[in-house]
Design a protein around this motif. Structure first.
Motif, mmCIF file in Angstrom:
data_model
loop_
_atom_site.group_PDB
_atom_site.id
_atom_site.type_symbol
_atom_site.label_atom_id
_atom_site.label_comp_id
_atom_site.label_asym_id
_atom_site.label_seq_id
_atom_site.Cartn_x
_atom_site.Cartn_y
_atom_site.Cartn_z
ATOM 1 N N MET A 270 0.894 -1.265 -0.057
ATOM 2 C CA MET A 270 0.108 -0.023 -0.109
ATOM 3 C C MET A 270 0.748 1.278 0.094
ATOM 4 O O MET A 270 1.629 1.560 0.958
ATOM 5 N N THR A 271 0.679 2.121 -0.964
ATOM 6 C CA THR A 271 1.471 3.321 -1.013
ATOM 7 C C THR A 271 0.913 4.350 -0.081
ATOM 8 O O THR A 271 -0.069 4.133 0.845
ATOM 9 N N ALA A 272 1.819 5.296 0.329
ATOM 10 C CA ALA A 272 1.430 6.353 1.267
ATOM 11 C C ALA A 272 0.276 6.996 0.642
ATOM 12 O O ALA A 272 -0.674 7.483 1.602
ATOM 13 N N HIS A 273 -0.036 7.399 -0.607
ATOM 14 C CA HIS A 273 -1.115 7.939 -1.089
ATOM 15 C C HIS A 273 -2.348 7.307 -0.604
ATOM 16 O O HIS A 273 -3.322 7.601 -0.232
ATOM 17 N N GLU A 274 -2.500 5.936 -1.023
ATOM 18 C CA GLU A 274 -3.585 4.920 -0.466
ATOM 19 C C GLU A 274 -3.740 4.929 0.712
ATOM 20 O O GLU A 274 -5.003 4.715 1.391
ATOM 21 N N LEU A 275 -2.697 5.016 1.684
ATOM 22 C CA LEU A 275 -2.905 4.915 3.030
ATOM 23 C C LEU A 275 -3.664 6.186 3.608
ATOM 24 O O LEU A 275 -4.566 6.214 4.467
ATOM 25 N N THR A 276 -3.200 7.226 3.112
ATOM 26 C CA THR A 276 -3.729 8.653 3.350
ATOM 27 C C THR A 276 -5.416 8.851 2.985
ATOM 28 O O THR A 276 -6.226 9.051 3.929
ATOM 29 N N ILE A 277 -5.497 8.020 2.034
ATOM 30 C CA ILE A 277 -7.041 7.872 1.457
ATOM 31 C C ILE A 277 -7.834 7.131 2.373
ATOM 32 O O ILE A 277 -9.075 7.564 2.980
ATOM 33 N N THR A 278 -7.395 6.138 2.884
ATOM 34 C CA THR A 278 -8.089 5.148 3.658
ATOM 35 C C THR A 278 -8.280 5.714 4.999
ATOM 36 O O THR A 278 -9.140 5.594 5.553
ATOM 37 N N LEU A 279 -7.135 6.265 5.624
ATOM 38 C CA LEU A 279 -7.443 7.053 6.797
ATOM 39 C C LEU A 279 -8.350 8.303 7.001
ATOM 40 O O LEU A 279 -8.826 8.290 8.109
ATOM 41 N N PHE A 280 -8.653 8.682 5.762
ATOM 42 C CA PHE A 280 -9.591 9.866 5.699
ATOM 43 C C PHE A 280 -11.027 9.227 5.518
ATOM 44 O O PHE A 280 -11.986 9.493 6.067
ATOM 45 N N ILE B 244 -12.225 6.043 6.200
ATOM 46 C CA ILE B 244 -12.581 5.125 7.376
ATOM 47 C C ILE B 244 -13.662 5.965 8.351
ATOM 48 O O ILE B 244 -14.623 5.740 8.589
ATOM 49 N N PRO B 245 -13.031 6.908 8.848
ATOM 50 C CA PRO B 245 -13.798 8.105 9.801
ATOM 51 C C PRO B 245 -15.077 8.658 9.083
ATOM 52 O O PRO B 245 -16.098 8.772 9.828
ATOM 53 N N VAL B 246 -14.847 8.881 8.084
ATOM 54 C CA VAL B 246 -16.105 9.362 7.274
ATOM 55 C C VAL B 246 -17.345 8.645 7.297
ATOM 56 O O VAL B 246 -18.450 8.728 7.471
ATOM 57 N N LEU B 247 -16.958 7.188 6.744
ATOM 58 C CA LEU B 247 -18.024 6.218 6.927
ATOM 59 C C LEU B 247 -18.587 5.809 8.207
ATOM 60 O O LEU B 247 -19.651 5.548 8.232
ATOM 61 N N TRP C 230 -30.093 1.438 7.811
ATOM 62 C CA TRP C 230 -29.599 2.597 7.631
ATOM 63 C C TRP C 230 -28.255 2.775 7.949
ATOM 64 O O TRP C 230 -27.440 3.310 7.342
ATOM 65 N N GLY C 231 -28.048 2.128 9.147
ATOM 66 C CA GLY C 231 -26.591 2.042 9.495
ATOM 67 C C GLY C 231 -25.497 1.395 8.830
ATOM 68 O O GLY C 231 -24.345 1.718 8.346
ATOM 69 N N ILE C 232 -26.106 0.208 8.359
ATOM 70 C CA ILE C 232 -25.150 -0.824 7.484
ATOM 71 C C ILE C 232 -24.998 -0.138 6.079
ATOM 72 O O ILE C 232 -23.716 -0.061 5.502
ATOM 73 N N VAL C 233 -26.040 0.356 5.521
ATOM 74 C CA VAL C 233 -26.113 0.978 4.201
ATOM 75 C C VAL C 233 -24.926 2.422 4.489
ATOM 76 O O VAL C 233 -24.246 2.443 3.480
ATOM 77 N N GLY C 234 -24.834 2.875 5.615
ATOM 78 C CA GLY C 234 -24.082 4.305 5.637
ATOM 79 C C GLY C 234 -22.791 3.714 5.881
ATOM 80 O O GLY C 234 -21.623 4.703 5.569
ATOM 81 N N LEU C 235 -22.329 2.434 6.143
ATOM 82 C CA LEU C 235 -21.065 1.980 6.313
ATOM 83 C C LEU C 235 -20.342 1.508 4.823
ATOM 84 O O LEU C 235 -19.230 1.480 4.894
#
Length: 63
Positions: free
Chosen positions: A1-11, A13-16, A37-42
């Motif tokens: 996993m590149t640094a760019h992919e890690l940054t996107i993932t870390l952003f 996950i909390p949003v979802l 609704w909670g599951i669909v939101g994830l």
């Protein structure tokens, strides 16, 4: 996993998580299918919020 992919993932996950939690709490207050609704939101962002607004929030405002 590149640094760019890690940054996107870390952003993303909390949003979802925040979206799923908010949808669950609000759906429970309105008496709709909170778990669904909670599951669909994830799963993705922002379509569940838009669908929730159209099918739940706008319907409640019309009453």
């Amino acid at each position: 996993m590149t640094a760019h992919e890690l940054t996107i993932t870390l952003f993303v996950i909390p949003v979802l998580l925040a979206q799923g939690i908010w949808l669950y709490i609000d759906a429970k207050k309105r008496g709709t299918y909170a778990w669904a609704w909670g599951i669909v939101g994830l799963i993705q962002f922002p379509m569940p919020l838009l669908c929730y607004y159209i099918f739940i929030i706008r319907r409640d405002r019309r009453r």
